[in-house]
Design a protein around this motif. Structure first.
Motif, PDB file in Angstrom:
ATOM      1  N   PHE A   5      -6.919   0.465  -0.478  1.00  0.00           N
ATOM      2  CA  PHE A   5      -6.262  -0.762  -0.042  1.00  0.00           C
ATOM      3  C   PHE A   5      -7.234  -1.929  -0.195  1.00  0.00           C
ATOM      4  N   GLU A   6      -6.757  -2.992  -0.823  1.00  0.00           N
ATOM      5  CA  GLU A   6      -7.625  -4.133  -1.113  1.00  0.00           C
ATOM      6  C   GLU A   6      -7.978  -4.934   0.141  1.00  0.00           C
ATOM      7  N   ASP A  46      -8.986  -5.787   3.862  1.00  0.00           N
ATOM      8  CA  ASP A  46      -9.822  -5.103   4.860  1.00  0.00           C
ATOM      9  C   ASP A  46      -9.007  -4.566   6.027  1.00  0.00           C
ATOM     10  N   TYR A  47      -8.013  -5.343   6.486  1.00  0.00           N
ATOM     11  CA  TYR A  47      -7.259  -4.900   7.657  1.00  0.00           C
ATOM     12  C   TYR A  47      -6.427  -3.655   7.355  1.00  0.00           C
ATOM     13  N   LEU A  48      -6.001  -3.489   6.096  1.00  0.00           N
ATOM     14  CA  LEU A  48      -5.264  -2.281   5.725  1.00  0.00           C
ATOM     15  C   LEU A  48      -6.226  -1.107   5.540  1.00  0.00           C
ATOM     16  N   ASP A  49      -7.417  -1.394   5.021  1.00  0.00           N
ATOM     17  CA  ASP A  49      -8.443  -0.361   4.889  1.00  0.00           C
ATOM     18  C   ASP A  49      -8.849   0.146   6.271  1.00  0.00           C
ATOM     19  N   ASN A  50      -8.994  -0.775   7.232  1.00  0.00           N
ATOM     20  CA  ASN A  50      -9.315  -0.388   8.609  1.00  0.00           C
ATOM     21  C   ASN A  50      -8.198   0.444   9.218  1.00  0.00           C
ATOM     22  N   THR A  51      -6.955   0.044   8.918  1.00  0.00           N
ATOM     23  CA  THR A  51      -5.797   0.782   9.442  1.00  0.00           C
ATOM     24  C   THR A  51      -5.797   2.210   8.922  1.00  0.00           C
ATOM     25  N   ILE A 111       0.775   0.521   5.058  1.00  0.00           N
ATOM     26  CA  ILE A 111      -0.047   1.414   4.234  1.00  0.00           C
ATOM     27  C   ILE A 111       0.725   2.665   3.820  1.00  0.00           C
ATOM     28  N   THR A 112       1.601   3.164   4.689  1.00  0.00           N
ATOM     29  CA  THR A 112       2.373   4.359   4.312  1.00  0.00           C
ATOM     30  C   THR A 112       3.416   4.023   3.254  1.00  0.00           C
ATOM     31  N   LYS A 113       3.898   2.778   3.271  1.00  0.00           N
ATOM     32  CA  LYS A 113       4.834   2.348   2.219  1.00  0.00           C
ATOM     33  C   LYS A 113       4.107   2.235   0.890  1.00  0.00           C
ATOM     34  N   GLN A 114       2.913   1.662   0.908  1.00  0.00           N
ATOM     35  CA  GLN A 114       2.127   1.540  -0.319  1.00  0.00           C
ATOM     36  C   GLN A 114       1.713   2.902  -0.861  1.00  0.00           C
ATOM     37  N   ALA A 115       1.563   3.871   0.039  1.00  0.00           N
ATOM     38  CA  ALA A 115       1.200   5.231  -0.372  1.00  0.00           C
ATOM     39  C   ALA A 115       2.425   6.060  -0.761  1.00  0.00           C
ATOM     40  N   ASN A 116       3.607   5.410  -0.737  1.00  0.00           N
ATOM     41  CA  ASN A 116       4.872   6.058  -1.138  1.00  0.00           C
ATOM     42  C   ASN A 116       5.262   7.237  -0.256  1.00  0.00           C
ATOM     43  N   LEU A 117       4.992   7.110   1.048  1.00  0.00           N
ATOM     44  CA  LEU A 117       5.473   8.128   1.984  1.00  0.00           C
ATOM     45  C   LEU A 117       6.907   7.764   2.360  1.00  0.00           C
ATOM     46  N   ASP A 118       7.835   8.155   1.489  1.00  0.00           N
ATOM     47  CA  ASP A 118       9.217   7.724   1.671  1.00  0.00           C
ATOM     48  C   ASP A 118      10.208   8.868   1.889  1.00  0.00           C
TER      49      ASP A 118
END
Length: 206
Positions: free
Chosen positions: A9-10, A12-17, A99-106
């Protein structure tokens, strides 16, 4: 879990998440406990923490993925979302769905989703990234490790006092235990058969 861990994740707040999410999944602690972890809770290969809800002291081995998260921050935990726990939960849940959407957890899962028009929760099947919340951390820890690690060890981390309470929490009953025993016996039989074959082959070679 590995899919989330390996997604980059580009922001920082998403990387921390992502990192906090992995920490929650790999420690089994409630969000009120794992968001308060600091360097002082680490001693060698373990995390020592007294849980706030039950005031129950737990000792948790540090998972390799958590070690890597700590390593990239010089042994410290990620920055917190807020000093206020309720605000931190709100931000965490919001970013967690991103982040789960970006990771395609659908994949479709049964759960509840807030309806802004009716101002109430609707129940049904939704893509996982739309309904996921921080509570999944502790439940996933218990579910994934069940039947892989002795139940008393998992209970020592989750803080459940009785096995019945623990089984109810992960949605298991004693019929599942019987099936687990049957699978164990099958595995043992297969191993015995393999060992016999290996012994025969060794004798032939000699």
């Amino acid at each position: 879990i590995d899919l989330i861990y390996n997604t980059q994740f580009e922001q920082d707040y998403l990387d921390n998440t992502r990192d906090w999410f992995i920490i929650g999944l790999r420690t089994g602690l409630r969000i009120s406990d794992f968001l308060k972890l600091t360097k002082q809770h680490i001693d060698d290969e373990f995390i020592y923490k007294e849980t706030e809800k039950t005031e129950f002291p737990v000792i948790i081995p540090i998972h390799p993925q958590v070690k890597e998260i700590l390593k990239k921050r010089n042994g410290d935990f990620p920055p917190r979302f807020s000093d206020n726990l309720e605000s931190a939960k709100t931000f965490f849940n919001r970013y967690l769905r991103t982040i789960t959407k970006q990771a395609n957890l659908d994949r479709l899962e049964y759960g509840k989703k807030w309806n802004e028009e009716t101002k109430r929760f609707d129940y049904g099947k939704y893509p996982l990234h739309e309904i996921i919340s921080t509570h999944v951390c502790r439940r996933s820890f218990a579910t994934h490790n069940y039947a892989k690690i002795p139940t008393p060890i998992i209970m020592a981390v989750t803080g459940h006092k009785t096995e019945k309470e623990f089984l109810n929490y992960i949605g298991k009953d004693y019929n599942d235990l019987s099936k687990q025993m049957l699978e164990y016996w099958k595995e043992q039989k297969e191993k015995e058969t393999e060992n016999i074959e290996k012994t025969k082959n060794t004798k032939i070679v000699n």
